[in-house]
Design a protein around this motif. Structure first.
Motif, mmCIF file in Angstrom:
data_model
loop_
_atom_site.group_PDB
_atom_site.id
_atom_site.type_symbol
_atom_site.label_atom_id
_atom_site.label_comp_id
_atom_site.label_asym_id
_atom_site.label_seq_id
_atom_site.Cartn_x
_atom_site.Cartn_y
_atom_site.Cartn_z
ATOM 1 N N ILE A 164 -5.462 3.829 -18.237
ATOM 2 C CA ILE A 164 -6.751 4.046 -17.730
ATOM 3 C C ILE A 164 -7.268 2.866 -17.335
ATOM 4 O O ILE A 164 -7.732 2.281 -16.117
ATOM 5 C CB ILE A 164 -7.787 2.853 -19.483
ATOM 6 C CG1 ILE A 164 -8.069 4.764 -20.178
ATOM 7 C CG2 ILE A 164 -9.421 2.626 -19.789
ATOM 8 C CD1 ILE A 164 -8.134 4.127 -21.892
ATOM 9 N N GLU A 165 -5.714 1.627 -17.767
ATOM 10 C CA GLU A 165 -6.174 0.285 -16.385
ATOM 11 C C GLU A 165 -6.317 0.798 -15.059
ATOM 12 O O GLU A 165 -6.424 -0.160 -13.609
ATOM 13 C CB GLU A 165 -5.641 -1.007 -16.930
ATOM 14 C CG GLU A 165 -4.303 -0.868 -17.385
ATOM 15 C CD GLU A 165 -3.811 -1.787 -18.055
ATOM 16 O OE1 GLU A 165 -3.174 -2.864 -17.431
ATOM 17 O OE2 GLU A 165 -4.048 -2.031 -19.228
ATOM 18 N N ASN A 215 -4.402 -3.071 -10.374
ATOM 19 C CA ASN A 215 -3.562 -3.082 -11.529
ATOM 20 C C ASN A 215 -3.216 -2.106 -11.606
ATOM 21 O O ASN A 215 -1.172 -3.091 -11.623
ATOM 22 C CB ASN A 215 -4.789 -2.317 -12.646
ATOM 23 C CG ASN A 215 -5.820 -3.271 -12.907
ATOM 24 O OD1 ASN A 215 -6.426 -3.476 -12.324
ATOM 25 N ND2 ASN A 215 -5.584 -3.840 -13.868
ATOM 26 N N PHE A 216 -2.161 -0.694 -10.499
ATOM 27 C CA PHE A 216 -1.129 -0.338 -10.134
ATOM 28 C C PHE A 216 0.242 -0.894 -10.001
ATOM 29 O O PHE A 216 0.774 -1.044 -10.088
ATOM 30 C CB PHE A 216 -1.226 1.373 -9.262
ATOM 31 C CG PHE A 216 -0.927 1.827 -9.599
ATOM 32 C CD1 PHE A 216 -0.515 3.015 -10.339
ATOM 33 C CD2 PHE A 216 0.582 1.892 -8.144
ATOM 34 C CE1 PHE A 216 0.716 3.920 -10.701
ATOM 35 C CE2 PHE A 216 1.302 2.670 -8.599
ATOM 36 C CZ PHE A 216 1.673 4.130 -9.455
ATOM 37 N N ARG A 246 1.152 -1.683 0.261
ATOM 38 C CA ARG A 246 -0.049 -0.350 0.211
ATOM 39 C C ARG A 246 1.077 1.460 -0.152
ATOM 40 O O ARG A 246 0.627 2.321 -1.026
ATOM 41 C CB ARG A 246 -0.715 0.029 1.299
ATOM 42 C CG ARG A 246 -1.925 -0.996 1.077
ATOM 43 C CD ARG A 246 -2.768 -0.849 2.482
ATOM 44 N NE ARG A 246 -4.076 -1.952 2.254
ATOM 45 C CZ ARG A 246 -5.147 -2.594 1.251
ATOM 46 N NH1 ARG A 246 -5.123 -1.366 0.127
ATOM 47 N NH2 ARG A 246 -6.001 -3.080 1.571
ATOM 48 N N ASP A 247 1.698 1.369 1.359
ATOM 49 C CA ASP A 247 2.839 2.537 0.871
ATOM 50 C C ASP A 247 3.757 2.422 -0.862
ATOM 51 O O ASP A 247 3.788 3.585 -1.155
ATOM 52 C CB ASP A 247 4.118 2.244 1.595
ATOM 53 C CG ASP A 247 4.482 3.406 2.544
ATOM 54 O OD1 ASP A 247 4.554 4.666 2.568
ATOM 55 O OD2 ASP A 247 5.933 3.350 1.423
ATOM 56 N N GLY A 248 3.751 1.358 -1.867
ATOM 57 C CA GLY A 248 4.399 1.364 -2.786
ATOM 58 C C GLY A 248 3.525 1.818 -3.761
ATOM 59 O O GLY A 248 3.938 2.849 -3.932
ATOM 60 N N VAL A 249 2.014 1.776 -3.304
ATOM 61 C CA VAL A 249 1.259 2.163 -4.732
ATOM 62 C C VAL A 249 1.071 4.088 -3.893
ATOM 63 O O VAL A 249 1.068 5.119 -4.989
ATOM 64 C CB VAL A 249 -0.002 1.310 -4.186
ATOM 65 C CG1 VAL A 249 -1.780 2.012 -4.859
ATOM 66 C CG2 VAL A 249 -0.403 0.044 -4.768
#
Length: 394
Positions: free
Chosen positions: A216-217, A223-224, A187-190
């Motif tokens: 878009i995705e 996805n990220f 979550r930190d990476g995102v």
């Protein structure tokens, strides 16, 4: 815990945090089709003819949240399907997905690719999409799966390509550097990745690539995270891809997007350059194509365990006695304009349309041609376009 077990645990943690793929769960069969997941269509692509049986066993190896598994069940009504994955959280989503849509001929097991020998029996179709490149030892993984493929069976694989993912690799490394001791906190990476993209100037190459290809995705965190903060990824080029394929001990049948691998589309205006490729091997030509068109973000292809009988339909008498039927993965037929198996628009001539309308699975090609104006080469063209499936007359 071994290094391999640590990698597997990290991958499982990512997908427990962000179940993937994140497609919505429906109370009905999924829309559309993917011909690579339809046994009739995939077998026809690999062999040029209809398979002799449809009551097959299918393994979805690394099934994730069950998006592909659900299609495999619905597109193959006589098949027994097994899905395996490392992540308990993702498997829970897969089970709910298939229960909700009525995909009830499926069994799920929390299992590593490396332990697939624990499953009984062999499989006629193995599907492994986006999985091998996330293991620490893809060769060991593909060899384990190859041992479970039945003679005459086909193996559908999807792995990443390094040339089309160059900017992704850079961003992955940047996020990892900035996370420091928080590496492994997905979550930190995102959050770090989102803030980087929000700050980069509009002229930045990494940002431009994200916007034109992936944004878009990637509005979904699942996805990220899968793209930019995955703890394990190996990307391929043609040379390293065929090292993986050769290690499997299986036969390379072909890429499932053959149009991309047609050299004429790139060098057709330079026949003298085409002439220079005559002494190149098939693999060297593949390498040349990806060097000239480095958009290759993935490779999707079929392998097979011999013996895999193939038909070419060059013999007129064989073709005349073959029984044609409509490819199951098309949309909008009967009409002279519809979507083909790869969702590209097809425009039929009057003769082609009349022939396809007569393909009821009972008449031979010769019987249909008595009442339809179409040449045998016209029939061959329909077959090459994957619009009809031919079976040998009994």
């Amino acid at each position: 815990m071994s290094d391999s077990q640590k990698v597997s645990a990290a991958v499982a943690k990512l997908y427990d945090t962000y179940p993937f793929p994140p497609e919505p769960i429906l109370d009905e069969p999924p829309p559309g089709y993917n011909w690579r997941w339809n046994w009739l269509s995939a077998y026809n692509f690999c062999t040029g003819m209809k398979p002799q049986k449809q009551n097959i066993r299918i393994l979805d190896a690394g099934c994730g949240s069950g998006v592909g598994t659900e299609y495999l069940v619905h597109l193959n009504p006589e098949a027994q399907v097994i899905g395996i994955d490392l992540s308990a959280g993702t498997l829970a989503v897969a089970k709910e997905r298939c229960q909700r849509s009525g995909a009830n001929r499926v069994e799920f097991q929390q299992l590593s690719l490396f332990d697939v020998e624990q499953l009984p029996g062999e499989f006629d179709l193995i599907n492994s999409v986006g999985v091998l490149h996330h293991t620490d030892d893809p060769i060991r993984g593909i060899q384990a799966l190859a041992k479970k493929l039945a003679p005459g069976g086909i193996f559908h694989i999807f792995v990443y390509g390094e040339l089309g993912r160059w900017e992704i690799q850079l961003m992955q490394k940047a996020i990892s550097l900035l996370q420091g001791e928080k590496k492994g906190d997905f979550r930190d990476g995102v959050e770090v990745g989102r803030k980087i993209f929000a700050s980069l100037p509009e002229t930045n190459r990494i940002l431009k690539r994200e916007k034109e290809r992936w944004a878009i995705e990637n509005h979904r965190d699942e996805n990220f995270a899968d793209m930019y903060v995955h703890p394990q990824e190996i990307d391929y080029n043609i040379d390293t891809l065929f090292e993986l394929i050769d290690a499997s001990g299986l036969e390379f049948v072909g890429f499932s997007n053959p149009g991309f691998w047609d050299l004429e589309r790139l060098l057709g205006k330079a026949p003298e350059i085409i002439e220079r490729t005559k002494d190149l091997s098939e693999r060297q030509i593949y390498r040349l194509i990806e060097l000239l068109d480095p958009e290759t973000s993935h490779y999707e292809f079929f392998l097979a365990r011999p013996p895999l009988t193939k038909a070419n339909w060059k013999n007129d008498s064989d073709l005349l006695t073959a029984i044609p039927e409509i490819q199951p993965c098309i949309d909008g037929f009967p009409s002279q304009v519809f979507f083909g198996h790869d969702y590209k628009v097809v425009n039929l001539s009057d003769g082609e349309f009349a022939f396809m309308q007569a393909c009821d699975g009972n008449q031979t090609v010769g019987e249909i041609l008595k009442n339809v104006e179409l040449s045998l080469d016209g029939v061959r063209s329909l077959q090459r376009q994957q619009l009809i499936i031919l079976s040998l007359s009994q």
